[in-house]
Design a protein around this motif. Structure first.
Motif, PDB file in Angstrom:
ATOM      1  N   ARG A  96       0.773  -1.144   0.060  1.00 57.21           N
ATOM      2  CA  ARG A  96      -0.008   0.007   0.125  1.00 57.21           C
ATOM      3  C   ARG A  96       0.720   1.257  -0.275  1.00 57.21           C
ATOM      4  O   ARG A  96       0.525   2.393  -0.442  1.00 57.21           O
ATOM      5  CB  ARG A  96      -0.944  -0.196   1.295  1.00 57.21           C
ATOM      6  N   TRP A  97       2.123   1.116   0.408  1.00 55.18           N
ATOM      7  CA  TRP A  97       3.025   2.294   0.656  1.00 55.18           C
ATOM      8  C   TRP A  97       3.248   2.953  -0.731  1.00 55.18           C
ATOM      9  O   TRP A  97       3.341   4.169  -0.890  1.00 55.18           O
ATOM     10  CB  TRP A  97       4.385   1.858   1.422  1.00 55.18           C
ATOM     11  N   THR A  98       3.124   2.153  -1.878  1.00 56.78           N
ATOM     12  CA  THR A  98       3.208   2.764  -3.186  1.00 56.78           C
ATOM     13  C   THR A  98       2.294   3.651  -3.576  1.00 56.78           C
ATOM     14  O   THR A  98       2.473   4.662  -4.201  1.00 56.78           O
ATOM     15  CB  THR A  98       3.472   1.619  -4.202  1.00 56.78           C
ATOM     16  N   SER A  99       1.265   3.232  -3.234  1.00 61.55           N
ATOM     17  CA  SER A  99      -0.026   4.009  -3.672  1.00 61.55           C
ATOM     18  C   SER A  99      -0.020   5.360  -2.947  1.00 61.55           C
ATOM     19  O   SER A  99      -0.369   6.475  -3.488  1.00 61.55           O
ATOM     20  CB  SER A  99      -1.508   3.358  -3.192  1.00 61.55           C
ATOM     21  N   TRP A 100       0.365   5.450  -1.671  1.00 62.00           N
ATOM     22  CA  TRP A 100       0.464   6.471  -0.806  1.00 62.00           C
ATOM     23  C   TRP A 100       1.357   7.668  -1.532  1.00 62.00           C
ATOM     24  O   TRP A 100       1.062   8.681  -1.768  1.00 62.00           O
ATOM     25  CB  TRP A 100       0.752   6.212   0.603  1.00 62.00           C
ATOM     26  N   TYR A 101       2.552   6.992  -1.745  1.00 56.88           N
ATOM     27  CA  TYR A 101       3.634   7.860  -2.325  1.00 56.88           C
ATOM     28  C   TYR A 101       3.377   8.483  -3.771  1.00 56.88           C
ATOM     29  O   TYR A 101       3.489   9.479  -3.762  1.00 56.88           O
ATOM     30  CB  TYR A 101       4.955   7.049  -2.563  1.00 56.88           C
ATOM     31  N   PHE A 102       2.780   7.338  -4.486  1.00 55.81           N
ATOM     32  CA  PHE A 102       2.532   7.949  -5.880  1.00 55.81           C
ATOM     33  C   PHE A 102       1.347   8.855  -6.016  1.00 55.81           C
ATOM     34  O   PHE A 102       1.371   9.831  -6.587  1.00 55.81           O
ATOM     35  CB  PHE A 102       2.212   6.567  -6.783  1.00 55.81           C
ATOM     36  N   GLY A 103       0.241   8.659  -5.119  1.00 53.46           N
ATOM     37  CA  GLY A 103      -0.910   9.359  -5.208  1.00 53.46           C
ATOM     38  C   GLY A 103      -0.463  10.981  -4.651  1.00 53.46           C
ATOM     39  O   GLY A 103      -0.867  11.640  -5.356  1.00 53.46           O
ATOM     40  N   ILE A 104       0.317  10.858  -3.355  1.00 47.51           N
ATOM     41  CA  ILE A 104       0.557  12.547  -3.335  1.00 47.51           C
ATOM     42  C   ILE A 104       1.490  12.980  -4.068  1.00 47.51           C
ATOM     43  O   ILE A 104       1.393  14.156  -4.539  1.00 47.51           O
ATOM     44  CB  ILE A 104       1.227  12.422  -1.850  1.00 47.51           C
ATOM     45  N   TYR A 105       2.506  12.334  -4.605  1.00 45.45           N
ATOM     46  CA  TYR A 105       3.407  12.797  -5.705  1.00 45.45           C
ATOM     47  C   TYR A 105       2.844  13.506  -6.917  1.00 45.45           C
ATOM     48  O   TYR A 105       3.041  14.395  -7.593  1.00 45.45           O
ATOM     49  CB  TYR A 105       4.420  11.727  -5.922  1.00 45.45           C
ATOM     50  N   ILE A 106       2.050  12.499  -7.496  1.00 46.58           N
ATOM     51  CA  ILE A 106       1.340  12.854  -8.706  1.00 46.58           C
ATOM     52  C   ILE A 106       0.390  14.095  -8.540  1.00 46.58           C
ATOM     53  O   ILE A 106       0.369  14.823  -9.626  1.00 46.58           O
ATOM     54  CB  ILE A 106       0.572  11.731  -9.245  1.00 46.58           C
ATOM     55  N   MET A 107      -0.246  14.228  -7.470  1.00 50.03           N
ATOM     56  CA  MET A 107      -0.986  15.646  -7.198  1.00 50.03           C
ATOM     57  C   MET A 107      -0.103  17.014  -7.362  1.00 50.03           C
ATOM     58  O   MET A 107      -0.548  17.669  -7.699  1.00 50.03           O
ATOM     59  CB  MET A 107      -1.728  15.312  -6.070  1.00 50.03           C
ATOM     60  N   VAL A 108       0.889  16.636  -6.345  1.00 50.59           N
ATOM     61  CA  VAL A 108       1.870  17.838  -6.061  1.00 50.59           C
ATOM     62  C   VAL A 108       2.554  18.274  -7.278  1.00 50.59           C
ATOM     63  O   VAL A 108       2.699  19.364  -7.896  1.00 50.59           O
ATOM     64  CB  VAL A 108       2.756  17.617  -4.927  1.00 50.59           C
ATOM     65  N   TRP A 109       3.105  17.230  -7.851  1.00 52.83           N
ATOM     66  CA  TRP A 109       3.971  17.408  -9.244  1.00 52.83           C
ATOM     67  C   TRP A 109       3.074  17.996 -10.147  1.00 52.83           C
ATOM     68  O   TRP A 109       3.655  19.044 -10.927  1.00 52.83           O
ATOM     69  CB  TRP A 109       4.313  15.874  -9.611  1.00 52.83           C
ATOM     70  N   GLY A 110       1.858  17.286 -10.540  1.00 53.46           N
ATOM     71  CA  GLY A 110       1.175  17.992 -11.687  1.00 53.46           C
ATOM     72  C   GLY A 110       0.847  19.437 -11.439  1.00 53.46           C
ATOM     73  O   GLY A 110       0.599  20.177 -12.247  1.00 53.46           O
ATOM     74  N   PHE A 111       0.506  19.753 -10.225  1.00 49.96           N
ATOM     75  CA  PHE A 111       0.063  20.926 -10.085  1.00 49.96           C
ATOM     76  C   PHE A 111       1.296  22.264 -10.282  1.00 49.96           C
ATOM     77  O   PHE A 111       1.133  23.193 -10.844  1.00 49.96           O
ATOM     78  CB  PHE A 111      -0.365  21.319  -8.669  1.00 49.96           C
ATOM     79  N   VAL A 112       2.398  21.866  -9.898  1.00 48.30           N
ATOM     80  CA  VAL A 112       3.474  22.658 -10.004  1.00 48.30           C
ATOM     81  C   VAL A 112       4.272  22.465 -11.477  1.00 48.30           C
ATOM     82  O   VAL A 112       4.398  23.686 -12.216  1.00 48.30           O
ATOM     83  CB  VAL A 112       4.660  22.296  -9.220  1.00 48.30           C
ATOM     84  N   TYR A 113       4.255  21.305 -12.051  1.00 45.78           N
ATOM     85  CA  TYR A 113       4.694  21.065 -13.364  1.00 45.78           C
ATOM     86  C   TYR A 113       3.757  21.673 -14.532  1.00 45.78           C
ATOM     87  O   TYR A 113       4.362  22.535 -15.452  1.00 45.78           O
ATOM     88  CB  TYR A 113       5.036  19.591 -13.735  1.00 45.78           C
ATOM     89  N   GLY A 114       2.407  21.962 -14.166  1.00 43.12           N
ATOM     90  CA  GLY A 114       1.713  22.324 -15.157  1.00 43.12           C
ATOM     91  C   GLY A 114       1.873  23.966 -15.463  1.00 43.12           C
ATOM     92  O   GLY A 114       2.256  24.516 -16.673  1.00 43.12           O
ATOM     93  N   ALA A 115       2.396  24.767 -14.262  1.00 45.27           N
ATOM     94  CA  ALA A 115       2.858  26.099 -14.371  1.00 45.27           C
ATOM     95  C   ALA A 115       4.088  26.122 -15.126  1.00 45.27           C
ATOM     96  O   ALA A 115       4.417  27.055 -15.708  1.00 45.27           O
ATOM     97  CB  ALA A 115       2.404  26.864 -13.053  1.00 45.27           C
TER      98      ALA A 115
END
Length: 428
Positions: A96-115
């Motif tokens: 389950r740890w992979t889902s926690w890491y990836f889920g948080i990462y992809i949301m933060v990453w997408g928000f900053v990378y988009g700009a």
């Protein structure tokens, strides 16, 4: 599924179990998409700065970097083809740890990378058409790319990516030839050396260019092309190698430009995407406005291909993440049509527009940098884990070459991630 390009009969779809015995070069595409997406404006600046500070001395590092990326992308796609599962399903099986890491990462990453991505694409457009403000070009770039991805199937998306990588390849290689590279020094640069003060630049050059979350998207693009069984393994490997050889030529060309135009004249570039505007001024002074405009077009092609690739590939990852989170089994077909895919397109495009005005809050930058620093080690280590496990049929598990390259990749990215995190807090 990939459309039939052979023209035989009325078949609309290529049988995924029977790859052609001839004409495989014509099928190349997903690797080009992955390579074009991974090479962004920031990577070009990093390569230019390496060339401007150390001349040809780090040329060997660019070559090693492409070999590392070939191993990572091949591992990702091999898992898809050999198991019939996706990377997200593989990660979920590790805990389950992979889902926690990836889920948080992809949301933060997408928000900053988009700009970041929209701003990078706006820079050459604002330089070419200064009457339109930078922020408006950024909004238009992100919005139009999101609409294009939402309305088109994979085939049209791949064709657009091929066009843009063709433009950026011709422009950058053409300028590298224009500056007349020193062949003798370039050949000497293939001998591994680490000049004083170049250790981090060396590691960054090996690990940075073409190395992003989109490497995990490669397997999804392979599936979207219609390659879904182990029978396609040979085609996938050809596709992957050709694409990253092209990337290697592209990176070497950028390093040549840095070495010949900037190193010899001791010209320093700005860090970040704006460093390419500094190079544009140097090119205009040296070769005239026509070459400057051509370079800005290549700059735009590089930046917009990264937007398109991320908007499509990372949205696929997010859609599959949601599918696995909800425990939905069955086929992973039709991810592009899901609400999760469309939501992430929105997430990459609309909320980041706020950052175009307000900048990136320091805390968000720290979280983004820290999570991002650990993604490539996460990818390399989990690929080693998955590809040597019983999840993969014995004949498709990693051999010593694959394990060796993935192990080197993991070690490299761990060192880079530690350096990145230390740097983030040091700047704070």
């Amino acid at each position: 599924m990939a459309e039939n390009t052979s023209g035989a009969g009325d078949r609309a779809v290529l049988d995924a179990s029977t790859p052609p015995t001839t004409g495989r070069w014509k099928l190349i595409g997903p690797g080009i998409v992955a390579a074009a997406t991974g090479v962004g404006a920031g990577d070009l600046v990093a390569t230019l700065i390496a060339g401007s500070r150390f001349g040809y001395a780090l040329l060997w590092a660019a070559v090693i970097g492409c070999i590392v990326k070939i191993a990572l992308a091949e591992g990702s796609a091999r898992y898809h083809l050999a198991t019939g599962s996706t990377m997200l399903e593989g990660w979920k099986s590790l805990g389950r740890w992979t889902s926690w890491y990836f889920g948080i990462y992809i949301m933060v990453w997408g928000f900053v990378y988009g700009a970041t991505a929209m701003s990078a694409t706006a820079l050459p457009l604002a330089a070419l058409f200064p009457a339109v403000p930078l922020w408006l070009w950024a909004i238009l770039s992100g919005s139009l790319c999101a609409i294009f991805v939402a309305l088109n199937k994979y085939e049209m998306f791949e064709n657009a990516m091929k066009f843009f990588i063709g433009v950026m390849f011709v422009v950058v290689v053409g300028i590298a030839l224009l500056v007349v590279p020193n062949i003798g020094e370039a050949l000497t640069g293939l001998i591994p050396t680490i000049p004083e003060g170049s250790a981090i630049y060396t590691l960054g050059l090996i690990g940075g260019v073409g190395g992003t979350i989109t490497m995990a998207s490669y397997g999804y693009w392979v599936n979207a092309k219609g390659w879904r069984t182990p029978a396609w393994m040979g085609v996938m490997r050809l596709d992957n190698r050709v694409s990253y050889i092209m990337t290697g030529i592209f990176v070497i060309a950028m390093l040549i430009i840095g070495a010949e135009l900037l190193y010899t004249a001791q010209i320093a570039l700005s860090t970040g995407d704006r460093g390419l505007l500094d190079l544009d001024e140097v090119l205009e002074q040296r070769f005239g406005r026509v070459v400057s405009v051509i370079f800005l077009i290549g700059f735009f092609a590089t930046a917009v291909s990264s937007i398109l690739g991320v908007w499509h590939g990372v949205s696929l990852l997010f859609a599959d993440f949601v599918r696995n989170l909800k425990g939905e089994g069955g086929s992973r077909e039709g991810l592009e049509k899901t609400f999760a895919f469309k939501f992430y397109l929105f997430w990459l495009t609309i909320p980041p527009m706020a950052l175009l005005w307000f900048g990136r809050p320091f805390t968000l930058v720290i979280i983004y940098g820290a999570l991002g620093a650990f993604f490539m080690p996460f990818l390399a280590l989990t690929l080693i884990w998955l590809l040597n496990s019983s999840r993969v049929p014995k004949e498709w598990r990693s051999g010593w070459i694959s394990n060796g390259l993935l192990g080197i990749s993991a070690l490299l990215f761990i060192v880079l991630s530690v350096n990145e995190v230390v740097g983030l807090f040091a700047r704070g």
